[in-house]
Design a protein around this motif. Structure first.
Motif, PDB file in Angstrom:
ATOM      1  N   GLU A 160     -52.496 -24.971  16.779  1.00 46.26           N
ATOM      2  CA  GLU A 160     -52.023 -25.554  18.039  1.00 46.26           C
ATOM      3  C   GLU A 160     -51.243 -26.836  17.783  1.00 46.26           C
ATOM      4  O   GLU A 160     -50.193 -27.068  18.383  1.00 46.26           O
ATOM      5  CB  GLU A 160     -53.196 -25.833  18.971  1.00 46.26           C
ATOM      6  CG  GLU A 160     -53.779 -24.609  19.624  1.00 46.26           C
ATOM      7  CD  GLU A 160     -55.004 -24.915  20.474  1.00 46.26           C
ATOM      8  OE1 GLU A 160     -55.385 -26.107  20.595  1.00 46.26           O
ATOM      9  OE2 GLU A 160     -55.579 -23.968  21.012  1.00 46.26           O
ATOM     10  N   VAL A 161     -51.742 -27.667  16.881  1.00 41.51           N
ATOM     11  CA  VAL A 161     -51.048 -28.917  16.536  1.00 41.51           C
ATOM     12  C   VAL A 161     -49.702 -28.602  15.882  1.00 41.51           C
ATOM     13  O   VAL A 161     -48.680 -29.220  16.203  1.00 41.51           O
ATOM     14  CB  VAL A 161     -51.923 -29.795  15.615  1.00 41.51           C
ATOM     15  CG1 VAL A 161     -51.137 -30.964  15.055  1.00 41.51           C
ATOM     16  CG2 VAL A 161     -53.142 -30.299  16.375  1.00 41.51           C
ATOM     17  N   MET A 162     -49.681 -27.626  14.976  1.00 35.50           N
ATOM     18  CA  MET A 162     -48.433 -27.264  14.305  1.00 35.50           C
ATOM     19  C   MET A 162     -47.378 -26.809  15.310  1.00 35.50           C
ATOM     20  O   MET A 162     -46.233 -27.256  15.251  1.00 35.50           O
ATOM     21  CB  MET A 162     -48.686 -26.158  13.275  1.00 35.50           C
ATOM     22  CG  MET A 162     -49.386 -26.624  12.031  1.00 35.50           C
ATOM     23  SD  MET A 162     -49.813 -25.279  10.914  1.00 35.50           S
ATOM     24  CE  MET A 162     -48.227 -24.615  10.504  1.00 35.50           C
ATOM     25  N   VAL A 163     -47.761 -25.939  16.212  1.00 36.20           N
ATOM     26  CA  VAL A 163     -46.802 -25.427  17.192  1.00 36.20           C
ATOM     27  C   VAL A 163     -46.351 -26.548  18.133  1.00 36.20           C
ATOM     28  O   VAL A 163     -45.175 -26.642  18.490  1.00 36.20           O
ATOM     29  CB  VAL A 163     -47.404 -24.239  17.975  1.00 36.20           C
ATOM     30  CG1 VAL A 163     -46.534 -23.858  19.153  1.00 36.20           C
ATOM     31  CG2 VAL A 163     -47.602 -23.052  17.046  1.00 36.20           C
ATOM     32  N   HIS A 164     -47.282 -27.408  18.512  1.00 36.20           N
ATOM     33  CA  HIS A 164     -46.947 -28.508  19.424  1.00 36.20           C
ATOM     34  C   HIS A 164     -45.911 -29.454  18.818  1.00 36.20           C
ATOM     35  O   HIS A 164     -44.973 -29.885  19.501  1.00 36.20           O
ATOM     36  CB  HIS A 164     -48.213 -29.282  19.795  1.00 36.20           C
ATOM     37  CG  HIS A 164     -47.958 -30.452  20.685  1.00 36.20           C
ATOM     38  ND1 HIS A 164     -47.664 -30.318  22.026  1.00 36.20           N
ATOM     39  CD2 HIS A 164     -47.909 -31.784  20.416  1.00 36.20           C
ATOM     40  CE1 HIS A 164     -47.458 -31.518  22.541  1.00 36.20           C
ATOM     41  NE2 HIS A 164     -47.609 -32.421  21.593  1.00 36.20           N
ATOM     42  N   TYR A 165     -46.070 -29.800  17.552  1.00 32.31           N
ATOM     43  CA  TYR A 165     -45.178 -30.776  16.920  1.00 32.31           C
ATOM     44  C   TYR A 165     -43.986 -30.144  16.197  1.00 32.31           C
ATOM     45  O   TYR A 165     -43.164 -30.853  15.628  1.00 32.31           O
ATOM     46  CB  TYR A 165     -45.954 -31.666  15.950  1.00 32.31           C
ATOM     47  CG  TYR A 165     -46.833 -32.666  16.661  1.00 32.31           C
ATOM     48  CD1 TYR A 165     -46.293 -33.813  17.230  1.00 32.31           C
ATOM     49  CD2 TYR A 165     -48.208 -32.458  16.789  1.00 32.31           C
ATOM     50  CE1 TYR A 165     -47.083 -34.719  17.899  1.00 32.31           C
ATOM     51  CE2 TYR A 165     -49.012 -33.373  17.451  1.00 32.31           C
ATOM     52  CZ  TYR A 165     -48.439 -34.494  18.004  1.00 32.31           C
ATOM     53  OH  TYR A 165     -49.226 -35.394  18.669  1.00 32.31           O
ATOM     54  N   ALA A 166     -43.887 -28.835  16.209  1.00 29.25           N
ATOM     55  CA  ALA A 166     -42.789 -28.159  15.516  1.00 29.25           C
ATOM     56  C   ALA A 166     -41.501 -28.233  16.324  1.00 29.25           C
ATOM     57  O   ALA A 166     -41.513 -28.212  17.551  1.00 29.25           O
ATOM     58  CB  ALA A 166     -43.150 -26.697  15.275  1.00 29.25           C
ATOM     59  N   ASN A 167     -40.390 -28.333  15.623  1.00 29.00           N
ATOM     60  CA  ASN A 167     -39.073 -28.212  16.271  1.00 29.00           C
ATOM     61  C   ASN A 167     -38.764 -26.750  16.503  1.00 29.00           C
ATOM     62  O   ASN A 167     -38.173 -26.391  17.509  1.00 29.00           O
ATOM     63  CB  ASN A 167     -37.978 -28.809  15.397  1.00 29.00           C
ATOM     64  CG  ASN A 167     -38.020 -30.299  15.366  1.00 29.00           C
ATOM     65  OD1 ASN A 167     -38.868 -30.918  15.981  1.00 29.00           O
ATOM     66  ND2 ASN A 167     -37.105 -30.891  14.627  1.00 29.00           N
ATOM     67  N   LEU A 183     -52.645 -34.380   7.333  1.00 30.54           N
ATOM     68  CA  LEU A 183     -53.632 -33.536   8.017  1.00 30.54           C
ATOM     69  C   LEU A 183     -53.339 -32.044   7.865  1.00 30.54           C
ATOM     70  O   LEU A 183     -54.180 -31.290   7.374  1.00 30.54           O
ATOM     71  CB  LEU A 183     -53.703 -33.891   9.505  1.00 30.54           C
ATOM     72  CG  LEU A 183     -54.240 -35.270   9.859  1.00 30.54           C
ATOM     73  CD1 LEU A 183     -54.148 -35.508  11.351  1.00 30.54           C
ATOM     74  CD2 LEU A 183     -55.666 -35.416   9.387  1.00 30.54           C
ATOM     75  N   ILE A 184     -52.173 -31.609   8.310  1.00 27.32           N
ATOM     76  CA  ILE A 184     -51.880 -30.176   8.341  1.00 27.32           C
ATOM     77  C   ILE A 184     -51.753 -29.587   6.942  1.00 27.32           C
ATOM     78  O   ILE A 184     -52.369 -28.562   6.640  1.00 27.32           O
ATOM     79  CB  ILE A 184     -50.627 -29.899   9.189  1.00 27.32           C
ATOM     80  CG1 ILE A 184     -50.937 -30.194  10.657  1.00 27.32           C
ATOM     81  CG2 ILE A 184     -50.153 -28.463   9.015  1.00 27.32           C
ATOM     82  CD1 ILE A 184     -49.763 -30.076  11.591  1.00 27.32           C
TER      83      ILE A 184
END
Length: 182
Positions: free
Chosen positions: A119-126, A69-70
């Motif tokens: 938003e998805v990237m930041v949410h799932y990022a370490n 997706l990303i």
């Protein structure tokens, strides 16, 4: 209504003072680089023991989010906005990194895909950070593609590593104030 703050000069002055302090060759405290290195090795040993209790299992949902997706969305954005996008995935460790760089990166509320994907990237990022290199902005995002499954119990080895670390710090006149939270 307009609100504004300007700390540019204050920040520049602090940087000058910091630079002057760094250039001052006299050290306030004596340091023992070999002891610091040994302390680092003891910390690494502890973390390796903790991690060795677990097996990494590929998380298909995270894989789908990041790889399917990303990254394809970032490829499209790279084409339309003139970006450089790099995806690095370590298939063995199941970790990844996305690097986005360019002159500019447009994100707004009207074009919802950009906002939603970020938003998805930041949410799932370490971890992530934004910087600039050679006049280009750079966004780097680190992420995991695995779940942990505990396969062994090394509680005694972990306790021994903690004791070794604490006794080393005490021998070198440091307080034992760091707590390990695996």
């Amino acid at each position: 209504m307009r609100k504004e703050v300007d700390h540019i000069e204050e920040y520049r002055q602090e940087l000058k003072e910091l630079e002057a302090f760094k250039n001052d060759k006299s050290e306030m405290f004596e340091t023992d680089d070999s002891a610091d290195l040994e302390e680092l090795h003891l910390r690494i040993k502890h973390q390796e023991i903790v991690e060795s209790q677990y097996t990494r299992i590929r998380n298909e949902e995270l894989w789908r989010i990041w790889i399917d997706l990303i990254y394809p969305w970032l490829e499209e954005e790279a084409m339309t906005q003139g970006l450089h996008v790099i995806l690095d995935v370590d298939d063995e460790k199941l970790t990844g990194k996305i690097t986005i760089s360019g002159d500019r990166f447009f994100i707004n509320n009207l074009y919802c895909d950009a906002k939603n994907y970020l938003e998805v990237m930041v949410h799932y990022a370490n971890d992530f950070w934004i910087s600039d290199e050679n006049g280009l902005f750079v966004v780097e995002v680190l992420f995991d593609l695995y779940d942990k499954e505990k396969t062994s119990d090394k509680t005694q080895e972990i306790e021994k590593a903690k004791q070794d670390f604490n006794s080393f710090r005490l021998q070198h006149g440091k307080k034992v104030r760091f707590k390990f939270n695996p």
